[in-house]
Design an enzyme around this catalytic site. Structure first.
Site, short mmCIF file in Angstrom:
data_model
loop_
_atom_site.label_atom_id
_atom_site.label_comp_id
_atom_site.label_asym_id
_atom_site.label_seq_id
_atom_site.Cartn_x
_atom_site.Cartn_y
_atom_site.Cartn_z
N TYR A 99 -0.75 -3.38 -7.20
CA TYR A 99 -0.72 -4.14 -5.94
C TYR A 99 -2.10 -4.16 -5.29
CZ TYR A 99 -0.15 -5.14 -1.03
OH TYR A 99 -0.33 -5.65 0.22
N GLY A 100 -2.42 -5.25 -4.62
CA GLY A 100 -3.75 -5.49 -4.09
C GLY A 100 -4.40 -4.36 -3.32
N SER B 123 -2.04 -3.91 10.41
CA SER B 123 -1.72 -4.91 9.39
C SER B 123 -0.48 -5.70 9.76
CB SER B 123 -1.49 -4.21 8.05
OG SER B 123 -2.68 -3.66 7.56
N ALA B 124 -0.53 -7.01 9.45
CA ALA B 124 0.59 -7.94 9.67
C ALA B 124 0.91 -8.14 11.14
CB ALA B 124 1.83 -7.49 8.91
N CYS B 125 -0.07 -7.91 12.03
CA CYS B 125 0.14 -8.14 13.46
C CYS B 125 -0.59 -9.38 13.95
CB CYS B 125 -0.32 -6.92 14.26
SG CYS B 125 0.85 -5.56 14.25
N GLY B 126 -1.09 -10.19 13.03
CA GLY B 126 -1.64 -11.48 13.45
C GLY B 126 -3.15 -11.61 13.40
N LYS B 127 -3.85 -10.70 12.71
CA LYS B 127 -5.31 -10.83 12.64
C LYS B 127 -5.72 -12.16 12.03
CE LYS B 127 -6.86 -7.34 10.35
NZ LYS B 127 -5.50 -6.99 9.86
N THR B 128 -5.11 -12.49 10.89
CA THR B 128 -5.48 -13.74 10.22
C THR B 128 -5.15 -14.93 11.09
OG1 THR B 128 -5.18 -12.74 8.03
CG2 THR B 128 -5.14 -15.14 8.14
N ASP C 267 -10.33 -9.78 8.31
CA ASP C 267 -9.73 -8.46 8.07
C ASP C 267 -10.67 -7.28 8.26
OD1 ASP C 267 -7.44 -6.89 7.32
OD2 ASP C 267 -8.34 -6.60 5.36
N ARG D 221 1.82 -12.14 -0.58
CA ARG D 221 0.43 -12.43 -0.19
C ARG D 221 -0.10 -13.73 -0.78
NH1 ARG D 221 -2.18 -8.57 3.36
NH2 ARG D 221 -0.65 -6.88 3.51
N LYS E 289 -9.57 -2.16 0.98
CA LYS E 289 -9.38 -1.05 1.92
C LYS E 289 -10.10 0.22 1.45
CE LYS E 289 -6.38 -3.65 4.21
NZ LYS E 289 -6.73 -4.37 5.44
N HIS F 29 -11.53 -2.17 10.64
CA HIS F 29 -10.42 -3.05 10.28
C HIS F 29 -10.34 -4.15 11.32
CE1 HIS F 29 -5.81 -3.36 9.49
NE2 HIS F 29 -6.46 -4.15 8.68
N ASP G 24 -2.25 -20.43 22.34
CA ASP G 24 -2.46 -20.30 23.78
C ASP G 24 -3.27 -19.07 24.15
OD1 ASP G 24 -0.82 -22.61 24.62
OD2 ASP G 24 0.77 -21.47 23.66
N ASN G 25 -3.94 -18.47 23.18
CA ASN G 25 -4.71 -17.26 23.46
C ASN G 25 -6.14 -17.56 23.92
OD1 ASN G 25 -2.67 -15.44 22.98
ND2 ASN G 25 -3.04 -15.42 20.79
N ARG H 43 0.85 -1.19 0.00
CA ARG H 43 0.00 0.00 0.00
C ARG H 43 0.88 1.24 0.00
NH1 ARG H 43 -2.02 -2.18 4.55
NH2 ARG H 43 -1.28 -0.37 5.68
#
Length: 638
Positions: free
Chosen positions: A253-254, A304-309, A329, A433, A262, A282, A559-560, A104
């Site tokens: 780019y996506g 973004s890229a902090c583990g949502k998926t 997302d 991606r 987005k 988001h 473990d969450n 982005r």
């Protein structure tokens, strides 16, 4: 600004005949490659005709969203070398972009409104707003005229009708994207409900207008790298919220070209939500079922890229718990007649960061993209398998390889060069991606496409905070929770053009996606949470806290899922020692994991006050200011 660049005004019924004549005049010199232009509604015809006259494509291709259409485009792109089949999988393909077009481009993303402060806050003189960028209508007109006339010459203009959310759903919205990128068509097919059924549902209604061009008309006078046309020097992604319109130029780019994502689902949709009384966020959406069979739904926001998926597709390590994913997302949320908050996932696919994804971190994602998927800027092995950083251990275990065998593995990296494990550089781009259908996920929730959505019991905020912030805490109230969300910070990641390990403010994880004045956005949240609405609880989590030697204190995503008995502290409710089931975990420092260092928080509150004063200023709602003052008093009393 040229006439074709201006917003389309609503049509009166008695004007349809006149418009049809004008449209026919504008379209008759451009061939229709596919589809029945005459069957489209006058609004859609007018949109296509005016933009075709502006951008001068070689022809018009109206997408029907069929599998045959998808396969035909794939075959042509494979023949041209744009896509490479990953022969180890079923219908999976690799695409490599121009190395200048990999993320982005937030610095070139704009909101266009007549009044500047409809887009951004009243920041002090000399302070650059980080919650969105404003461009005047006059400047926007100049920028368009400098880019779009003739920009599709020699390329087909694809007409992509798509629905964000289940077609015809009460919270769903329809858009039409015009693009000269067949890669975009393929990804929109995966990421949205796309095609003829959308046009049928649209009828004579209005829609969000999305215009995208790679910005490289033919004949091309510069070298095209990796068969990936783009124009990095002239990239612009502009949104006109009042007109419900998006213009994107120069990037394939996506995040910049899949305009349903987005651009529409967050920046434009949060404006629609502000007008209609709902939220576009988001956030992931997941269902959590306890051993007794009680399911609760959670929405969670992370930069973004902090583990949502990874969190959305969590595989719990505690027996008896079950996770099912609704979305990974974006969440559109609206309070129902019963007062509860309901959420839908407006997307139909997953567009996830590949590096770091493995069967250990996200087994469900790995299972989801084993077929019918497109991979962008990952590496490829000699056996036709995908490869990226984070898969090394998995390959050794699955294939029984020694270190020597792993290092001898023949790999083609994302730049198309030969590469081996241990070589300099990265095999896959850090923001590479996977794009895959959500329906293929083994733990997709049976109600993931329920038009009315699922009821949200809790909202979670979080980010990468290496120090000072405990594993989890609950806010004292809806108002306090909004402050918690407003003060989200995170270490920068590769999903945007930022580099280096700097901790950045990312309020509500919406910093790159804010569609209007952030102070009004916070007030919108406050207003929606008032009676008779039953606002869900709000939590903050931080599983990225590190020891002094930079090792994570919390062992991992699986473990969450643990218990929730809490004690009151200055920043919120935190779990009591002994209330979380730690059975099976490596020894960890509980006191450090849950500590609230006074000196750290005093410094943090001072910095947070400065942030809100400089970035929100007079637009900060009084209720949020009061929550901030209360937090400061509690911290000083520690």
């Amino acid at each position: 600004m040229t006439e074709e660049c201006r917003s389309l005004k609503p049509l009166e019924n008695d004007a349809y005949q006149v418009v049809t004549e004008v449209v026919t005049h504008k379209i008759n010199h451009i061939p229709i490659y596919k589809g029945d232009f005459a069957s489209l509604s006058p609004k859609v015809q007018r949109f296509i005709a005016e933009k075709a006259e502006l951008m001068n494509p070689s022809g018009i291709y109206i997408c029907d969203g069929s599998q045959k259409e998808f396969d035909t485009i794939v075959d042509k792109l494979v023949e041209r070398g744009v896509l490479t089949p990953l022969k180890a999988y079923e219908n999976c393909y690799l695409c490599r972009t121009d190395p200048r077009d990999v993320a982005r481009v937030e610095s070139k993303t704009w909101m266009v409104t007549k009044d500047k402060y409809d887009s951004v806050c009243h920041t002090p003189e000399g302070v650059r707003p980080i919650m969105g960028q404003w461009m005047s209508e006059e400047q926007f007109g100049k920028e368009l005229d400098n880019r779009f006339p003739g920009c599709m010459a020699g390329r087909p203009m694809y007409v992509v009708p798509f629905s964000m959310g289940p077609i015809g759903g009460p919270l769903s919205k329809i858009g039409i994207e015009l693009t000269d990128s067949s890669y975009v068509v393929l990804c929109m097919k995966i990421m949205t409900r796309m095609g003829a059924k959308v046009l049928e549902a649209l009828g004579d209604q209005d829609f969000v207008r999305c215009i995208h061009s790679v910005g490289l008309p033919r004949p091309v006078r510069q070298k095209v790298i990796n068969h990936w046309p783009c124009n990095p020097e002239k990239v612009m992604i502009a949104h006109r919220p009042k007109e419900r319109e998006i213009w994107s130029f120069g990037s394939g780019y996506g995040g910049n070209s899949l305009l349903g994502k987005k651009c529409f689902a967050l920046r434009i949709a949060c404006n629609i939500g502000y007008d209609e009384g709902w939220l576009a966020e988001h956030m992931l959406i997941m269902g959590i079922t306890n051993p007794e069979g009680k399911e609760r739904f959670v929405a969670a926001a992370f930069p973004s890229a902090c583990g949502k998926t990874n969190l959305a597709m969590l595989t719990p390590t505690v027996p008896g718990w079950k996770i099912r994913v609704v979305g990974d997302d974006i969440a559109w949320m609206k309070f129902g007649e019963d007062g509860r908050l309901y959420a839908i996932n407006p997307e139909a696919g997953f567009f996830g960061v590949a590096p770091g994804t493995s069967h250990k971190t996200n087994a469900m994602a790995m299972e989801t993209f084993q077929k019918n998927s497109i991979f962008t800027n990952v590496a490829e092995t000699a056996d036709g398998e995908y490869f990226w950083e984070g898969l090394e251990k998995e390959l050794r275990q699955q294939k029984g390889w020694s270190e020597e065998q792993l290092h001898n593995l023949e790999i083609t990296n994302w730049l198309g060069d030969r590469w081996h494990v241990g070589d300099e550089g990265k095999a896959a781009h850090p923001n590479s991606r996977f794009t895959c259908p959500a329906s293929q996920c083994p733990i997709i929730h049976p109600d993931w496409e329920a038009p009315q959505g699922v009821p949200i019991d809790a909202i979670i905020f979080g980010g990468r905070r290496p120090e000072g912030v405990p594993l989890v805490f609950e806010s004292f109230s809806w108002q306090h929770g909004i402050l918690v969300g407003a003060l989200v910070k995170s270490e920068a990641t590769a999903a945007a053009e930022h580099v280096g390990k700097q901790v950045m403010h990312d309020p509500m994880a919406m910093r790159p996606f804010m569609g209007y004045n952030y102070g009004r956005y916070l007030q919108h949240w406050l207003d929606l949470g008032k009676a008779p609405h039953k606002a869900p609880k709000i939590f903050h989590v931080n599983w990225f806290r590190e020891t002094s030697d930079h090792k994570f204190l919390w062992p991992g995503f699986g473990d969450n899922i643990r218990n929730d008995i809490a004690v009151e502290t200055a920043i919120g409710y935190v779990p009591k020692r002994g209330s979380i089931n730690l059975e099976g975990l490596p020894r960890l420092d509980w006191n450090e994991l849950m500590s609230i260092p006074k000196s750290y928080w005093e410094e943090d509150i001072d910095e947070s006050k400065h942030f809100l004063e400089s970035q929100v200023g007079s637009d900060l709602p009084s209720e949020i200011q009061q929550e901030l003052d209360n937090l400061e008093k509690r911290i000083h009393a520690l």
